[in-house]
Design an enzyme around this catalytic site. Structure first.
Site, PDB file in Angstrom:
ATOM      1  N   GLU A  86       0.838  -1.193   0.000  1.00 49.80           N
ATOM      2  CA  GLU A  86       0.000   0.000   0.000  1.00 49.80           C
ATOM      3  C   GLU A  86       0.876   1.248   0.000  1.00 49.80           C
ATOM      4  OE1 GLU A  86      -2.826   1.347  -0.694  1.00 49.80           O
ATOM      5  OE2 GLU A  86      -3.585  -0.482   0.264  1.00 49.80           O
ATOM      6  N   PHE A  87       0.549   2.224  -0.850  1.00 45.67           N
ATOM      7  CA  PHE A  87       1.354   3.460  -0.852  1.00 45.67           C
ATOM      8  C   PHE A  87       0.494   4.688  -0.541  1.00 45.67           C
ATOM      9  CE2 PHE A  87       3.482   0.444  -3.696  1.00 45.67           C
ATOM     10  CZ  PHE A  87       4.714   0.357  -3.066  1.00 45.67           C
ATOM     11  N   LEU A  88      -0.635   4.471   0.144  1.00 48.05           N
ATOM     12  CA  LEU A  88      -1.540   5.585   0.438  1.00 48.05           C
ATOM     13  C   LEU A  88      -0.970   6.498   1.508  1.00 48.05           C
ATOM     14  CD1 LEU A  88      -4.870   3.545   0.760  1.00 48.05           C
ATOM     15  CD2 LEU A  88      -3.778   4.427  -1.310  1.00 48.05           C
ATOM     16  N   ALA A 190      12.550  21.006   4.226  1.00 50.57           N
ATOM     17  CA  ALA A 190      13.057  20.958   5.605  1.00 50.57           C
ATOM     18  C   ALA A 190      11.855  21.168   6.529  1.00 50.57           C
ATOM     19  CB  ALA A 190      14.096  22.044   5.816  1.00 50.57           C
ATOM     20  N   CYS A 198       4.332   5.852   9.845  1.00 49.85           N
ATOM     21  CA  CYS A 198       4.973   5.059   8.785  1.00 49.85           C
ATOM     22  C   CYS A 198       6.478   5.247   8.693  1.00 49.85           C
ATOM     23  CB  CYS A 198       4.316   5.383   7.446  1.00 49.85           C
ATOM     24  SG  CYS A 198       2.544   5.118   7.483  1.00 49.85           S
ATOM     25  N   ARG A 265       1.117  10.695  16.214  1.00 53.32           N
ATOM     26  CA  ARG A 265       2.149   9.686  16.443  1.00 53.32           C
ATOM     27  C   ARG A 265       3.515  10.156  15.921  1.00 53.32           C
ATOM     28  NH1 ARG A 265      -0.849   4.479  14.170  1.00 53.32           N
ATOM     29  NH2 ARG A 265      -1.891   6.111  12.961  1.00 53.32           N
TER      30      ARG A 265
END
Ligand code: UGA
Length: 370
Positions: A86-88, A190, A198, A265
């Site tokens: 998954e690349f969401l 930056a 992730c 998080r």
């Protein structure tokens, strides 16, 4: 579409079963695979006919094979396990799902490949690249992609203090670099340091997997260490404008790890709040969505109803998340509310010249102080 919480009702008779359970980090950084293996056991107990199991969770290399072994040891019914990472992005999941840059499929059997081709037909019709490869390779593509994006951010954040020292502007550096087609402009900003569920987790899980295979993971350790070090460096930026923080009031704009989410998080704001509290500063925080989550961790700081309230009486305001509300704010009004007009812009959302002309003292990340 139907929703169900019982494996015995959801699994029998399904040709395709998608696995997308969490793989949270263990204290060592290793991905915790217990939920995925429990799910594999439940699938084994409940499949009734051939099923294609599509593994979408972010998992260390070799996990699809282990899932296959678990199921194979418990049933004689035919099945295949494919890896389809998954690349969401959080906050853009539907858009990313509809417009993927690529679809990566690790599949071993022709039957599994044919089902996957059929499933992704709407994407192949609009020429989205669908790339088949070995399952191990597909599993690594996910970790490698997230680590490369994290690497770009740590690269820019490593250059930031040097820019501050020599009077260069990191935003302009990123612009100049990004125009090179081989580099590209994205993920070169930056920042206070990358966060979320992730990048930090996946870089560490890759380090763990590589080192468990006795492979040198020096580069990936550096990506992680640079980020951790960088997250702690903003206190010094604040001290350039407010040298003694004890008893001072600081407005924090932004708590989530990025805009348009309430997710805190691994957010750099959490590190900063802890540092400021240790210095005896009074923190007044505002975020459009993440206050409730932050209150659970920091019940002792003050929370504002809007960014103006967070700035009222402050010796400095620190921009930690690039929410639109901070970009479009009436800075003249903000200045009038503050005790001292100091802005530390950890997302570089303001034009240093304009903000200094308004009468603020300004420090960005990777920009000379003004
Ligand atoms: C990331 C990847 O971008 C997704 O492709 C991937 O599918 C997802 O992880 C995942 O593995 O599930 P996400 O964590 O939602 O997505 O957030 P990003 O938008 O990638 O941002 C991550 C962090 O990098 C944020 O803290 C953001 O502020 C920071 N960032 C991003 C920078 O500091 N500078 C940049 O130039 C870009």
């Amino acid at each position: 579409m139907a929703f169900n919480t019982k494996y015995e009702e959801a699994i029998p008779g399904r040709e395709v079963i998608i696995l997308c359970v969490g793989t949270p980090p263990l204290p060592s950084g290793k991905a915790d695979l217990k939920y995925i293996f429990q799910a594999a056991e439940s699938i084994a107990q409940n499949i009734s006919d051939y099923a294609l199991i599509i593994q979408k969770s972010t998992v260390p290399v070799g996990t699809a094979k282990k899932i296959e072994q678990i199921i194979r040891s418990k049933t004689s019914i035919g099945f295949d396990v494919v890896s389809n990472p998954e690349f969401l992005k959080e906050g853009a999941a539907v858009k990313d799902f509809q417009n993927p840059d690529r679809i990566i499929i690790g599949a071993e059997s022709d039957k599994a490949k044919a089902i996957m081709e059929n499933l992704y037909r709407p994407h192949s019709r609009v020429n989205r690249p669908i790339v088949f490869m070995k399952r191990e390779t597909a599993e690594l593509v996910k970790y490698a992609s997230n680590s490369m994006l994290a690497c770009r951010i740590s690269f820019m954040n490593s250059l930031a203090p040097y820019c501050e020292k020599i009077g260069a502007d990191i935003k302009e550096v990123a612009k100049g670099m990004g125009l090179d087609g081989r580099i590209g402009p994205r993920f070169l900003q930056a920042s206070p340091g990358y966060g979320g569920s992730c990048f930090p987790k996946d870089v560490r899980a890759l380090i763990d997997s590589m080192e468990s295979n006795q492979i040198n993971a020096q580069l990936f350790r550096a990506i992680d260490q640079v980020n951790e070090f960088h997250k702690k460096s903003h206190l010094d930026r604040i001290k350039q404008l407010v040298p003694n923080l004890s008893g001072k009031q600081l407005g924090i704009w932004g708590l989530s790890f990025k805009p348009r989410t309430d997710d805190i998080r691994d957010s750099a704001s959490l590190v900063l709040i802890e540092q400021l509290s240790d210095c005896g500063a009074k923190v007044y925080a505002y975020d459009p969505e993440a206050i409730q989550n932050t209150k659970k961790l920091f019940p002792y700081i003050e929370y504002a109803k809007n960014p103006y309230e967070a700035a009222r009486g402050a010796n400095a305001v620190v921009v930690m998340t690039e929410w639109d509300v901070f970009r479009s704010i009436d800075l003249f009004q903000v200045k009038g509310l503050m005790l001292e007009p100091n802005i530390i812009d950890c997302r570089n959302i303001y034009n240093p010249e304009e903000i200094v002309n308004l009468g603020f003292k300004y420090v960005g990340v990777g920009r000379a102080a003004g």
